[in-house]
Design an enzyme around this catalytic site. Structure first.
Site, PDB file in Angstrom:
ATOM      1  N   ALA A  32       0.851  -1.196   0.066  1.00 31.25           N
ATOM      2  CA  ALA A  32      -0.179   0.040  -0.095  1.00 31.25           C
ATOM      3  C   ALA A  32       0.885   1.206   0.180  1.00 31.25           C
ATOM      4  O   ALA A  32       0.779   2.174   0.556  1.00 31.25           O
ATOM      5  CB  ALA A  32      -0.847   0.082   1.188  1.00 31.25           C
ATOM      6  N   LEU A  33       1.780   1.316  -0.909  1.00 24.76           N
ATOM      7  CA  LEU A  33       2.935   2.213  -0.936  1.00 24.76           C
ATOM      8  C   LEU A  33       2.235   3.671  -1.270  1.00 24.76           C
ATOM      9  O   LEU A  33       1.444   3.681  -1.790  1.00 24.76           O
ATOM     10  CB  LEU A  33       3.908   1.846  -2.188  1.00 24.76           C
ATOM     11  CG  LEU A  33       4.642   0.584  -2.046  1.00 24.76           C
ATOM     12  CD1 LEU A  33       5.674   0.321  -2.999  1.00 24.76           C
ATOM     13  CD2 LEU A  33       5.090   0.304  -0.584  1.00 24.76           C
ATOM     14  N   HIS A  34       3.169   4.440  -0.479  1.00 23.42           N
ATOM     15  CA  HIS A  34       2.738   6.015  -0.541  1.00 23.42           C
ATOM     16  C   HIS A  34       4.121   6.790  -0.754  1.00 23.42           C
ATOM     17  O   HIS A  34       5.144   6.357  -0.916  1.00 23.42           O
ATOM     18  CB  HIS A  34       1.752   6.597   0.496  1.00 23.42           C
ATOM     19  CG  HIS A  34       2.483   6.227   1.637  1.00 23.42           C
ATOM     20  ND1 HIS A  34       3.666   6.860   2.169  1.00 23.42           N
ATOM     21  CD2 HIS A  34       2.189   5.102   3.000  1.00 23.42           C
ATOM     22  CE1 HIS A  34       4.031   6.150   3.565  1.00 23.42           C
ATOM     23  NE2 HIS A  34       2.809   5.384   3.860  1.00 23.42           N
ATOM     24  N   GLY A  36       5.640   8.417   1.117  1.00 24.23           N
ATOM     25  CA  GLY A  36       6.770   7.987   2.226  1.00 24.23           C
ATOM     26  C   GLY A  36       7.595   7.104   1.838  1.00 24.23           C
ATOM     27  O   GLY A  36       8.783   7.146   1.787  1.00 24.23           O
ATOM     28  N   HIS A  37       6.998   6.068   1.496  1.00 23.72           N
ATOM     29  CA  HIS A  37       7.731   4.745   1.199  1.00 23.72           C
ATOM     30  C   HIS A  37       8.749   4.986  -0.152  1.00 23.72           C
ATOM     31  O   HIS A  37      10.002   4.819  -0.145  1.00 23.72           O
ATOM     32  CB  HIS A  37       6.661   3.460   0.612  1.00 23.72           C
ATOM     33  CG  HIS A  37       5.910   3.012   1.570  1.00 23.72           C
ATOM     34  ND1 HIS A  37       4.765   2.817   1.597  1.00 23.72           N
ATOM     35  CD2 HIS A  37       6.207   2.382   2.824  1.00 23.72           C
ATOM     36  CE1 HIS A  37       4.144   2.503   2.804  1.00 23.72           C
ATOM     37  NE2 HIS A  37       5.117   1.946   3.279  1.00 23.72           N
ATOM     38  N   GLY A 149      11.385   4.302   8.025  1.00 17.43           N
ATOM     39  CA  GLY A 149      10.653   5.696   8.139  1.00 17.43           C
ATOM     40  C   GLY A 149      10.770   6.091   9.633  1.00 17.43           C
ATOM     41  O   GLY A 149      10.576   5.370  10.459  1.00 17.43           O
ATOM     42  N   LYS A 151       8.498   7.805  10.676  1.00 18.94           N
ATOM     43  CA  LYS A 151       7.049   7.845  11.138  1.00 18.94           C
ATOM     44  C   LYS A 151       7.033   6.642  12.210  1.00 18.94           C
ATOM     45  O   LYS A 151       6.201   6.779  13.410  1.00 18.94           O
ATOM     46  CB  LYS A 151       5.994   7.524  10.284  1.00 18.94           C
ATOM     47  CG  LYS A 151       4.868   8.226  10.546  1.00 18.94           C
ATOM     48  CD  LYS A 151       3.590   7.238   9.815  1.00 18.94           C
ATOM     49  CE  LYS A 151       3.231   6.276  10.466  1.00 18.94           C
ATOM     50  NZ  LYS A 151       2.647   4.891   9.744  1.00 18.94           N
ATOM     51  N   GLN A 155       9.864   1.684  16.342  1.00 22.10           N
ATOM     52  CA  GLN A 155      10.407   0.630  15.242  1.00 22.10           C
ATOM     53  C   GLN A 155      11.818   0.711  14.697  1.00 22.10           C
ATOM     54  O   GLN A 155      12.628  -0.071  14.853  1.00 22.10           O
ATOM     55  CB  GLN A 155       9.393   0.338  14.058  1.00 22.10           C
ATOM     56  CG  GLN A 155       9.858  -0.379  12.929  1.00 22.10           C
ATOM     57  CD  GLN A 155       8.786  -0.820  12.048  1.00 22.10           C
ATOM     58  OE1 GLN A 155       7.943  -1.621  12.224  1.00 22.10           O
ATOM     59  NE2 GLN A 155       8.704   0.080  10.873  1.00 22.10           N
TER      60      GLN A 155
HETATM   61  O1  PAF Z   1       6.889  -0.647   9.008  1.00 19.69           O
HETATM   62  C1  PAF Z   1       6.484  -1.578   8.411  1.00 19.69           C
HETATM   63  O2  PAF Z   1       5.687  -1.422   7.432  1.00 19.69           O
HETATM   64  C2  PAF Z   1       6.807  -3.071   8.821  1.00 19.69           C
HETATM   65  O3  PAF Z   1       6.589  -2.847  10.051  1.00 19.69           O
HETATM   66  C3  PAF Z   1       8.100  -3.575   8.279  1.00 19.69           C
HETATM   67  C4  PAF Z   1       9.267  -2.868   8.760  1.00 19.69           C
HETATM   68  C5  PAF Z   1       7.867  -3.647   6.843  1.00 19.69           C
HETATM   69  C6  PAF Z   1       8.133  -5.097   8.840  1.00 19.69           C
HETATM   70  O4  PAF Z   1       7.167  -5.677   8.381  1.00 19.69           O
END
Ligand code: PAF
Length: 286
Positions: A32-34, A36-37, A149, A151, A155
């Site tokens: 579901a790329l936007h 930011g990705h 990211g 955001k 993580q």
């Molecule tokens: O941030 C995410 O989209 C997920 O947590 C990741 C880092 C791809 C791991 O599944």
């Protein structure tokens, strides 16, 4: 752009590239790329000879099946977007190949309490799943550079901690949060917001910015947290936490908060049925 669905195929391709000393940048995503990705992909393209982006909705990091089921999946559009920005490799593995039966991919490591609060407290087991999948990807791709990211502030810190604890040779690059015009942090979950919730969702960034002003003026972090929780409580909106923390340890600030070099506010808010997260450094630079 090359597309691989199997681990062994991707590895053969990358082994051949390594013979030519090509550096590899890796962006793990759940699709579901936007924009930011894509900013992570562009950063990798500018720093590496080969850029690999994965799309894998990792089941082990969802603590609720309904959340996993509802997670947006748009692989066709994602591949078009990756190809358009010039990504070299898209990797879309199956669950069976990421977690092969009989293959122990579980990871128990000391995250130094980084997983104890905020997302870790609200989503038990979530970061174990994230660490597990990122470690598995790193074993497969073995990139020079890994792009995460800002955001997902907690993580990216946890991934850095995992790499430190396991003494892995990867550099982690944290890329600034991409925002919509009204300040809402770009997220795959934004497409799930209804019109009203989408209109109101800028409240997260507005509150983070106001918190920064208040901290600069000398207001106590505890008081700012209380104010922020109230400010974001609106019809249809339910804040889960607003925490002002030390940006390295994620611990609450000590009494002498002015000694903390990096201070970050992190928040999670339910906008109707959709859970949004965001953060902002209030003092210092990441
Ligand atoms: O941030 C995410 O989209 C997920 O947590 C990741 C880092 C791809 C791991 O599944």
């Amino acid at each position: 752009m090359q597309l691989f669905k199997r681990v062994d195929q991707l590895q053969s391709f990358l082994n051949a590239e390594r013979v030519n000393n090509r550096s590899v940048g890796f962006i793990p995503t759940m699709g579901a790329l936007h924009a930011g990705h894509l900013s992570l992909v562009k950063r990798s393209l500018s720093e590496n000879q080969i850029t690999v982006a994965s799309i894998f909705v990792n089941p082990t990091q969802f603590n609720e099946t309904s959340d996993l089921d509802r997670y947006p999946r748009t692989p066709g559009k994602d591949l078009q977007k990756l190809a358009k920005v010039g990504c070299n490799v898209a990797f879309l593995p199956e669950v069976e190949d990421m977690y092969p039966p009989g293959h122990n991919t579980e990871l128990k490591i000391d995250l130094s309490g980084l997983d104890a609060r905020m997302e870790g407290a609200q989503r038990p087991g979530h970061f174990d799943g994230v660490a597990q999948v990122v470690k598995r990807f790193l074993d497969i791709v073995q990139p020079e550079n890994l792009y995460m990211g800002q955001k997902d502030y907690q993580q990216q810190l946890i991934v850095k901690q995992m790499i430190r604890v396991l003494d892995l040779p990867y550099r982690v690059v944290t890329v600034q949060t991409a925002r919509e015009e009204d300040g809402l942090a770009m997220s795959s979950r934004n497409v799930l917001l209804d019109t009203e919730a989408r209109q109101k969702a800028a409240i997260l960034y507005q509150t983070l910015q106001e918190a920064k002003k208040r901290l600069i003026k000398g207001e106590l972090p505890k008081d700012i947290e209380t104010w922020a929780m109230k400010a974001m409580t609106q019809p249809g909106f339910r804040p889960e936490y607003f925490s002002i923390v030390d940006g390295y340890s994620l611990q609450p600030l000590p009494d002498q908060e002015e000694l903390a070099e990096l201070v970050v506010a992190c928040t999670a808010v339910w906008a109707g049925e959709v859970r949004l997260i965001d953060n902002l450094p209030l003092r210092g630079n990441m």
